[in-house]
Design a protein around this motif. Sequence first.
Motif, PDB file in Angstrom:
ATOM      1  N   UNK A  72      -5.008  -2.369 -19.590  1.00 40.54           N
ATOM      2  CA  UNK A  72      -5.987  -3.274 -19.005  1.00 40.54           C
ATOM      3  C   UNK A  72      -7.394  -2.897 -19.436  1.00 40.54           C
ATOM      4  N   UNK A  73      -8.218  -3.917 -19.684  1.00 37.85           N
ATOM      5  CA  UNK A  73      -9.645  -3.733 -19.934  1.00 37.85           C
ATOM      6  C   UNK A  73     -10.409  -4.689 -19.030  1.00 37.85           C
ATOM      7  N   UNK A  74     -11.448  -4.196 -18.367  1.00 40.18           N
ATOM      8  CA  UNK A  74     -12.279  -5.022 -17.496  1.00 40.18           C
ATOM      9  C   UNK A  74     -13.448  -5.652 -18.255  1.00 40.18           C
ATOM     10  N   UNK A  75     -13.400  -5.635 -19.584  1.00 41.70           N
ATOM     11  CA  UNK A  75     -14.495  -6.195 -20.385  1.00 41.70           C
ATOM     12  C   UNK A  75     -14.736  -7.651 -19.998  1.00 41.70           C
ATOM     13  N   UNK A  84     -17.218 -22.718 -26.863  1.00 40.89           N
ATOM     14  CA  UNK A  84     -15.785 -22.999 -26.746  1.00 40.89           C
ATOM     15  C   UNK A  84     -14.995 -21.699 -26.816  1.00 40.89           C
ATOM     16  N   UNK A  85     -13.946 -21.627 -25.983  1.00 40.83           N
ATOM     17  CA  UNK A  85     -13.149 -20.412 -25.857  1.00 40.83           C
ATOM     18  C   UNK A  85     -11.670 -20.738 -25.886  1.00 40.83           C
ATOM     19  N   UNK A  86     -10.860 -19.762 -26.306  1.00 42.84           N
ATOM     20  CA  UNK A  86      -9.407 -19.838 -26.205  1.00 42.84           C
ATOM     21  C   UNK A  86      -8.997 -19.043 -24.974  1.00 42.84           C
ATOM     22  N   UNK A  87      -8.239 -19.654 -24.082  1.00 48.13           N
ATOM     23  CA  UNK A  87      -7.757 -18.956 -22.897  1.00 48.13           C
ATOM     24  C   UNK A  87      -6.499 -18.171 -23.211  1.00 48.13           C
ATOM     25  N   UNK A  88      -6.477 -16.909 -22.850  1.00 45.63           N
ATOM     26  CA  UNK A  88      -5.328 -16.047 -23.120  1.00 45.63           C
ATOM     27  C   UNK A  88      -4.520 -15.729 -21.859  1.00 45.63           C
ATOM     28  N   UNK A  89      -5.211 -15.639 -20.711  1.00 44.25           N
ATOM     29  CA  UNK A  89      -4.545 -15.280 -19.459  1.00 44.25           C
ATOM     30  C   UNK A  89      -5.425 -15.737 -18.299  1.00 44.25           C
ATOM     31  N   UNK A  90      -4.785 -16.220 -17.240  1.00 45.35           N
ATOM     32  CA  UNK A  90      -5.513 -16.605 -16.032  1.00 45.35           C
ATOM     33  C   UNK A  90      -4.980 -15.758 -14.877  1.00 45.35           C
ATOM     34  N   UNK A  91      -5.892 -15.137 -14.125  1.00 43.40           N
ATOM     35  CA  UNK A  91      -5.468 -14.249 -13.048  1.00 43.40           C
ATOM     36  C   UNK A  91      -6.560 -14.166 -11.976  1.00 43.40           C
ATOM     37  N   UNK A  92      -6.197 -14.504 -10.753  1.00 43.05           N
ATOM     38  CA  UNK A  92      -7.091 -14.315  -9.603  1.00 43.05           C
ATOM     39  C   UNK A  92      -8.468 -14.960  -9.788  1.00 43.05           C
ATOM     40  N   UNK A  93      -8.494 -16.205 -10.221  1.00 43.84           N
ATOM     41  CA  UNK A  93      -9.724 -16.986 -10.413  1.00 43.84           C
ATOM     42  C   UNK A  93     -10.616 -16.494 -11.548  1.00 43.84           C
ATOM     43  N   UNK A  94     -10.047 -15.717 -12.466  1.00 48.72           N
ATOM     44  CA  UNK A  94     -10.722 -15.302 -13.687  1.00 48.72           C
ATOM     45  C   UNK A  94      -9.810 -15.651 -14.864  1.00 48.72           C
ATOM     46  N   UNK A  95     -10.421 -15.892 -16.027  1.00 53.42           N
ATOM     47  CA  UNK A  95      -9.655 -16.208 -17.228  1.00 53.42           C
ATOM     48  C   UNK A  95     -10.054 -15.243 -18.339  1.00 53.42           C
ATOM     49  N   UNK A 100     -14.893 -17.738 -30.471  1.00 49.30           N
ATOM     50  CA  UNK A 100     -14.697 -18.120 -31.865  1.00 49.30           C
ATOM     51  C   UNK A 100     -14.892 -16.962 -32.823  1.00 49.30           C
ATOM     52  N   UNK A 101     -15.709 -15.976 -32.425  1.00 47.93           N
ATOM     53  CA  UNK A 101     -15.945 -14.817 -33.289  1.00 47.93           C
ATOM     54  C   UNK A 101     -14.944 -13.696 -33.039  1.00 47.93           C
ATOM     55  N   UNK A 102     -13.982 -13.926 -32.107  1.00 41.95           N
ATOM     56  CA  UNK A 102     -12.926 -12.947 -31.893  1.00 41.95           C
ATOM     57  C   UNK A 102     -13.134 -11.978 -30.739  1.00 41.95           C
ATOM     58  N   UNK A 103     -14.271 -12.051 -30.052  1.00 42.01           N
ATOM     59  CA  UNK A 103     -14.485 -11.174 -28.885  1.00 42.01           C
ATOM     60  C   UNK A 103     -13.575 -11.628 -27.755  1.00 42.01           C
ATOM     61  N   UNK A 104     -13.063 -10.662 -26.984  1.00 39.73           N
ATOM     62  CA  UNK A 104     -12.178 -10.973 -25.871  1.00 39.73           C
ATOM     63  C   UNK A 104     -12.718 -10.375 -24.592  1.00 39.73           C
ATOM     64  N   UNK A 105     -12.532 -11.106 -23.489  1.00 39.67           N
ATOM     65  CA  UNK A 105     -12.968 -10.600 -22.204  1.00 39.67           C
ATOM     66  C   UNK A 105     -12.765 -11.622 -21.104  1.00 39.67           C
ATOM     67  N   UNK A 106     -13.087 -11.185 -19.894  1.00 36.36           N
ATOM     68  CA  UNK A 106     -12.913 -12.001 -18.697  1.00 36.36           C
ATOM     69  C   UNK A 106     -14.146 -12.847 -18.416  1.00 36.36           C
ATOM     70  N   UNK A 107     -13.914 -14.001 -17.800  1.00 36.93           N
ATOM     71  CA  UNK A 107     -14.987 -14.868 -17.335  1.00 36.93           C
ATOM     72  C   UNK A 107     -14.493 -15.552 -16.064  1.00 36.93           C
ATOM     73  N   UNK A 108     -15.371 -15.752 -15.067  1.00 37.78           N
ATOM     74  CA  UNK A 108     -14.920 -16.469 -13.874  1.00 37.78           C
ATOM     75  C   UNK A 108     -14.429 -17.869 -14.252  1.00 37.78           C
ATOM     76  N   UNK A 109     -13.297 -18.247 -13.722  1.00 39.34           N
ATOM     77  CA  UNK A 109     -12.679 -19.527 -14.105  1.00 39.34           C
ATOM     78  C   UNK A 109     -13.530 -20.735 -13.727  1.00 39.34           C
ATOM     79  N   UNK A 110     -14.411 -20.579 -12.728  1.00 41.49           N
ATOM     80  CA  UNK A 110     -15.250 -21.715 -12.353  1.00 41.49           C
ATOM     81  C   UNK A 110     -16.421 -21.926 -13.313  1.00 41.49           C
ATOM     82  N   UNK A 111     -16.523 -21.096 -14.352  1.00 45.26           N
ATOM     83  CA  UNK A 111     -17.567 -21.249 -15.371  1.00 45.26           C
ATOM     84  C   UNK A 111     -17.053 -21.979 -16.628  1.00 45.26           C
ATOM     85  N   UNK A 112     -15.787 -22.356 -16.617  1.00 43.49           N
ATOM     86  CA  UNK A 112     -15.187 -23.023 -17.777  1.00 43.49           C
ATOM     87  C   UNK A 112     -14.410 -24.266 -17.339  1.00 43.49           C
TER      88      UNK A 112
END
Length: 118
Positions: A72-75, A84-95, A100-112
Amino acid sequence: MPRYTVIENYQSCYPDPIVLKRGEEVLYGEEDTQYPNWIFCQSLKSKKEGWVPKQILSSPNHLAHAKVLDDYSAHELTVTKGERLHGLKHLNDWTYCRTGSGKQGWIPSDHIAPIFNQ
């Protein structure tokens, strides 16, 4: 893989996030009141702190230690409206997303919002 557009800017709150490997032990802390099922933990190995999904933690023992059941990473991502983003996982109101540049991390789901016409 679902695609999303950012509907509200988001700034990462944790520039040095907790990163855990399966089998590590953490000090199991309080549950987030805004986002249930996120537990504030401290790595016993690195001493870093951060929010960890309850679903990847064992039940805490009498010392409040829990084992991490999955890597797990909390990034968190810093994103701007319209991105624009690709969604990889949704968990507990975060995605967990990839930019597009390949960075990965969490964002609150209500922001997308999902993009239906790709």
